[in-house]
Enzyme design. Sequence first.
Site, PDB file in Angstrom:
ATOM      1  CG  ASP A   1       0.576   0.102   9.492  1.00 50.50           C
ATOM      2  OD1 ASP A   1       0.221   0.944  10.332  1.00 50.50           O
ATOM      3  OD2 ASP A   1       0.926   0.392   8.337  1.00 50.50           O
TER       4      ASP A   1
ATOM      5  NE  ARG B   1      -5.104  -0.065  13.211  1.00 53.57           N
ATOM      6  CZ  ARG B   1      -4.420   0.095  12.086  1.00 53.57           C
ATOM      7  NH1 ARG B   1      -3.103   0.121  12.111  1.00 53.57           N
ATOM      8  NH2 ARG B   1      -5.041   0.208  10.946  1.00 53.57           N
TER       9      ARG B   1
ATOM     10  CD  GLN C   1       0.534   8.254   7.178  1.00 58.84           C
ATOM     11  OE1 GLN C   1      -0.030   9.086   7.898  1.00 58.84           O
ATOM     12  NE2 GLN C   1      -0.058   7.136   6.806  1.00 58.84           N
TER      13      GLN C   1
ATOM     14  CE  LYS D   1      -2.945   0.606   3.587  1.00 58.65           C
ATOM     15  NZ  LYS D   1      -2.884   1.882   4.321  1.00 58.65           N
TER      16      LYS D   1
END
Length: 437
Positions: free
Chosen positions: A316, A347, A169, A22
């Site tokens: 992740d 999460r 990011q 991704k």
Amino acid sequence: MRDYRVQPAHRVLGAIRVPGDKSISHRSLMLSALADGLSEVTGFLASEDCLATLNAMRALGVRIEQPSATHVLIHGVGLHGLQAAAHALDMGNAGTAMRLSTGLLAAQPFSSRLVGDASLMKRPMERVAKPLREMGADVRTHDGKPPVDIVGGRRLHGIDYAMPVASAQVKSAVLLAGLYADGPTHVTAPAISRDHSERMLLSCGVRVVTEGLRTTVYPPQGLASQRLDVPGDFSSAAFFIVAGLLGAANEGLLIQNVGMNPTRTGLLDILRSMGGDIRIENARESGAEPVADLRVHKSALQGVNVPPALVPLAIDEFPVLFVAAACAEGETLITGAEELRVKESDRIAAMSAGFRTLEVPHEVLPDGMRIQGRPGAAFGGGEIDSEGDHRVAMSFAVASLRAESALLIRDVANVATSFPGFLESARAVGLNLTESP
Ligand code: S3P
């Protein structure tokens, strides 16, 4: 609302390939759009997140052909060729699309607005807006969140930015804006995070220098177009790695063509320290990225203290690591992972709620979780809310290898944001999963 109905499964076997990475797929579209001439990407991840980036690039005037779902041709417009979109750019559920695009658009001569779905509209954006403002950009958030408004026509200058969080990011957004700055831009991170942007920029001929935790980008004249075969996503492979450790039969579960960039594979180190038998076969290079096949054997796992330095390298993978820890002998302690609270869901909270249903003893910490594993005990069944988080949904599907009765996993439509075909792959290796309605 889409749900998974999962019956207990007792073993997995066979061979699978997971879809394209991704992070690399998003970046392939953005950098190819800025390149001079035609780029060709194969193995592209045609998931909702990456299609949000694809549509955004089209809206910015880039011609993109998609001869098949995973094959993309991008007609680059050059560093200065993007055009104003006629409407707000909808990034859906994709934090990467929104944060990296903010960096890219901060330097354009036109203004842009970025929006997203209900989850993305709640996620922090000041972490990218702040360094971009230091570069001279005019980036506006609303209470720190989207919509993100970017006022065009600003001249950017190079900065020396010390990032407070180890976020790829944020680093990537600053590097993308740095392509347009009047001098070099430096980003120093508190820890290593994924380096796909740096690798791909180098492949496109941009001078990028990484020295330890400090990365510098030098503004280029232009970017070279690329031919890229995107490796399988390690983060998608992670669900099957844990499934194999919990239940692989015979010669193990083979996961083929997995991206093995060392800034992504922290989960391997953690699972091996727990006693996981994961073998690397056929290690090779695919363009700028290492790739291999993974053969996973059923293993008796031991609880561990996860070193906080590994957290950004496995960021992740924590939902599925929590499941592995619940099946291990003894206690697993995860700390230094407060970033998990600002992912597609909180999460830590979402996994804790599911663990309460499954009766997994655990303690929630502000920055992680303490999990008491019980290798001999089966999980109870019941209803679990994925909170619309793809990785939470897939992690509890893997937990069915230790469940004694059916699980209903609610709100799973967002699995399509990262792993189209998860249901089919999971069924092919032996998980007993159906989707409704
Ligand atoms: C990503 C970076 C990570 C990761 C996300 C993808 C990327 O986010 O969680 O799924 O492609 O750069 P952070 O940079 O916020 O840690």
